[in-house]
Design an enzyme around this catalytic site. Structure first.
Site, PDB file in Angstrom:
ATOM      1  N   LEU A 171      -0.684  -9.666  -4.742  1.00  0.00           N
ATOM      2  CA  LEU A 171       0.445  -8.940  -5.327  1.00  0.00           C
ATOM      3  C   LEU A 171       1.555  -8.656  -4.322  1.00  0.00           C
ATOM      4  O   LEU A 171       2.727  -8.676  -4.652  1.00  0.00           O
ATOM      5  CB  LEU A 171      -0.029  -7.613  -5.928  1.00  0.00           C
ATOM      6  CG  LEU A 171      -0.914  -7.686  -7.180  1.00  0.00           C
ATOM      7  CD1 LEU A 171      -1.334  -6.298  -7.595  1.00  0.00           C
ATOM      8  CD2 LEU A 171      -0.189  -8.377  -8.327  1.00  0.00           C
ATOM      9  N   GLY A 172       1.185  -8.372  -3.088  1.00  0.00           N
ATOM     10  CA  GLY A 172       2.230  -8.088  -2.107  1.00  0.00           C
ATOM     11  C   GLY A 172       1.647  -7.638  -0.784  1.00  0.00           C
ATOM     12  O   GLY A 172       0.494  -7.212  -0.711  1.00  0.00           O
ATOM     13  N   GLY A 210       2.641  -5.365   2.882  1.00  0.00           N
ATOM     14  CA  GLY A 210       3.566  -4.436   3.520  1.00  0.00           C
ATOM     15  C   GLY A 210       3.141  -4.176   4.943  1.00  0.00           C
ATOM     16  O   GLY A 210       2.278  -4.880   5.477  1.00  0.00           O
ATOM     17  N   GLY A 237      -0.670  -3.080   4.909  1.00  0.00           N
ATOM     18  CA  GLY A 237      -1.752  -3.921   4.420  1.00  0.00           C
ATOM     19  C   GLY A 237      -1.319  -4.812   3.278  1.00  0.00           C
ATOM     20  O   GLY A 237      -0.131  -5.012   3.051  1.00  0.00           O
ATOM     21  N   LYS A 284      -6.333  -2.513  -2.332  1.00  0.00           N
ATOM     22  CA  LYS A 284      -5.501  -2.507  -1.136  1.00  0.00           C
ATOM     23  C   LYS A 284      -6.381  -2.713   0.085  1.00  0.00           C
ATOM     24  O   LYS A 284      -7.278  -1.919   0.358  1.00  0.00           O
ATOM     25  CB  LYS A 284      -4.762  -1.171  -1.034  1.00  0.00           C
ATOM     26  CG  LYS A 284      -3.791  -1.112   0.111  1.00  0.00           C
ATOM     27  CD  LYS A 284      -2.972   0.155   0.053  1.00  0.00           C
ATOM     28  CE  LYS A 284      -1.847   0.113   1.065  1.00  0.00           C
ATOM     29  NZ  LYS A 284      -0.963   1.270   0.933  1.00  0.00           N
ATOM     30  N   ASP A 333       8.193   8.199   2.671  1.00  0.00           N
ATOM     31  CA  ASP A 333       8.771   6.852   2.692  1.00  0.00           C
ATOM     32  C   ASP A 333       9.275   6.472   1.294  1.00  0.00           C
ATOM     33  O   ASP A 333       8.765   5.548   0.683  1.00  0.00           O
ATOM     34  CB  ASP A 333       7.707   5.872   3.167  1.00  0.00           C
ATOM     35  CG  ASP A 333       8.312   4.577   3.662  1.00  0.00           C
ATOM     36  OD1 ASP A 333       9.550   4.468   3.693  1.00  0.00           O
ATOM     37  OD2 ASP A 333       7.540   3.665   4.020  1.00  0.00           O
TER      38      ASP A 333
END
Lengths: 245, 314
Positions: B30-31, B33, B36, B51, B142
């Site tokens: 999915l992505g 960063g 992680g 995650k 953030d």
């Protein structure tokens, strides 16, 4: 847990030392006295990743029980504050691991605990990191190749001061440049709670060709004892004497 | 400390927790960063988000925060936490947590595609969520469009990544320069509600400019000038400037002011939607004339064909 003091040296450089004592040995000497040495290697886009310089950066941090990071000039500000905070966490964890080993016996560290218990330990680590006093001696390499990176270094240090002053614990900073005007190392700011007024200092320095990294670390180590002498006159502060493991 | 930089695994990889012995299967990446990588995963028949953390310590902090929010009542702010554990691989131990899978569009995508009116709607929603979060004693830290998701369907806004969530009064744990008030010279990095509200302003600036504007030598002057002169932001400059200067102590007050400015600015500026309608009307007229000529051509051809057939048969 008793409120303690974390001591760090932050070295910002772009390459190899070429004068005086071996910087790796000096970093080990610092660690012996409970001071962590962190190193940030600054490259700009034209620099090739010269392996010898990078090895030294890593070696100094390893011997000094700290963290090293190689960055492009423009990422410097975020890296400086991140490395400083991570190194604090690492030192505190080192102390906790030591105590865990005393209680549980060999080989048991925070990482070996189940997630729920580790979560509780991390809360304590956060708490200590937030409230402990922090002393950082900053060493900036001002040799000729660093000259065009210095404005960014200055900005990064102001930013570091901003980040750390948001903590609940007390901060003390001092700043050394090397090579200095006549000596190999020059103290430009002695211990102070906030790093403002560093704008002028970076404007008047002249760059040399030599890079006496070893002597600079040694001077930095000495400066900590002058601070503790100054403070022991005021109160009896107890320091963590353990480096990270 | 084992730092795992390469967290890419093939779909179908089975993850088994060391402590709880639960089994999960990775379905889709999915992505990634700074902290992680997140995968869509499967826990039996249920879809979950998994995650995998680069640094186990920061994952633990995030899990602690998520657990705190589980106890809160009301609209959920973030995903529910199902599990957190360690996964032993050949390359070392990787910490992971399993969360509710939130299906939707990230706010950064939505801001790019939708008109600015929507940005204001998202802001009002976000401020309501922030107030709830601040009531629980935390700030988001953030805050940026990439960390917010618009649920599908219904456009409800939810927070995705709580890695930067910080207890009020402490120093902000994680931030992104563009959305950080310290970077722009507008204050400290101490966790207080006004820190998040400044990030809200930067999200609006990002939406108005369509990109992260570059900082100049005088960042404060630059931002004030931008807000006062940008056609999309100028109608809301009172609220925006207050939030930028840290004048709001709570998200609720900012929300109230923004809502008021949104409602009044509509009345004083009614030409916009009308002009849009005019455009549509002229389009319709030209469309109708297009049909006319088509009909004409068709009937001419048809007549010619009939005449031809008649002549041929005769």
């Amino acid at each position: 847990m008793k409120k303690g003091t974390l001591k760090q040296i932050l070295l910002i450089t772009d390459g190899c030392s070429n004068e005086g004592e071996d910087p790796v040995a000096m970093a080990a000497l610092a660690r012996e006295q409970g001071i962590t040495v962190n190193v940030i290697g600054v490259l700009d886009q034209y620099d090739t990743e010269d392996s010898h310089g990078l090895q030294e950066v890593e070696g100094i941090a390893q011997a000094g029980g700290g963290i090293s990071q190689i960055v492009q000039t423009k990422q410097l500000a975020q890296t400086v504050q991140m490395v400083t905070k991570q190194a604090m966490t690492q030192t505190i964890k080192g102390v906790i691991n030591q105590q865990l080993q005393d209680i549980l016996g060999d080989g048991e560290t925070v990482e070996d605990l189940p997630p729920e218990k580790r979560g509780k330990v991390m809360e304590v680590v956060d708490e200590v990191g937030e409230t402990a006093d922090l002393h950082v001696c900053i060493l900036v390499d001002t040799s000729a190749s660093m000259k065009n990176k210095l404005p960014t270094v200055r900005e990064a240090l102001t930013d570091l001061s901003l980040s750390l002053s948001a903590r609940m614990g007390e901060n003390q900073f001092c700043l050394f440049l090397f090579p200095g005007k006549r000596k190999s190392v020059q103290k430009v700011i002695s211990w102070t709670p906030q790093l403002d007024s560093i704008k002028r200092i970076f404007e008047k320095i002249s760059s040399h060709g030599i890079t006496p990294t070893g002597p600079a670390i040694k001077e930095a180590v000495k400066s900590f004892s002058s601070l503790s002498r100054k403070q022991s006159l005021v109160d009896d502060d107890e320091a963590y004497d353990d480096g990270p493991r | 400390m084992t730092a795992q930089d390469n967290l890419h695994f093939a779909p179908g990889t089975l993850i088994i927790g060391k402590w709880h012995q639960n089994h999960y299967q990775l379905v889709k990446w999915l992505g990634s960063g700074a902290q992680g990588t997140v995968y869509l995963g499967r826990d039996g028949r249920r879809s979950v988000a998994i995650k995998l953390a680069k640094d186990r310590a920061s994952l633990i902090s995030e899990v602690n925060v998520l657990k705190q929010f589980e106890k809160l009542r009301g609209d959920p702010l973030g995903p529910s936490l199902y599990d957190s554990d360690d996964w032993l691989t050949r390359g070392g131990t990787i910490g992971f947590c399993v969360m509710e899978y939130l299906d939707g569009v990230s706010l950064s995508e939505a801001l790019k595609r939708k008109p600015f009116d929507w940005t204001l709607v998202y802001m009002l929603q976000l401020l309501k969520q922030l107030q709830q979060l601040h009531n629980s004693g935390y700030i988001f830290g953030d805050l940026k469009p990439e960390n917010l998701i618009l649920m599908h369907p219904g456009h409800a806004i939810r927070c995705l990544d709580f890695g930067g969530a910080t207890r009020i009064g402490r120093s902000v744990r994680e931030y992104t320069e563009f959305y950080d008030r310290g970077y722009w010279g507008f204050g400290s990095r101490r966790a207080e509600p006004s820190y998040d509200l400044f990030a809200c302003v930067m999200i609006m600036i990002y939406a108005a400019a369509g990109k992260r504007i570059a900082r100049t030598n005088e960042p404060q002057v630059q931002l004030i000038h931008f807000v006062k002169n940008h056609p999309k932001l100028a109608p809301y400059r009172k609220t925006v400037m207050n939030a930028m200067r840290g004048n709001y102590s709570t998200a609720d007050i900012m929300r109230r002011d923004l809502l008021q400015e949104v409602m009044t600015s509509r009345q004083s500026n009614p030409q916009m939607p009308q002009s849009r309608r005019n455009v549509r009307k002229t389009n319709a007229v030209s469309n109708r004339s297009g049909w006319k000529s088509a009909w004409l051509a068709a009937s001419v051809l048809l007549t010619a064909y009939i005449v031809f057939v008649i002549v041929y048969v005769m």
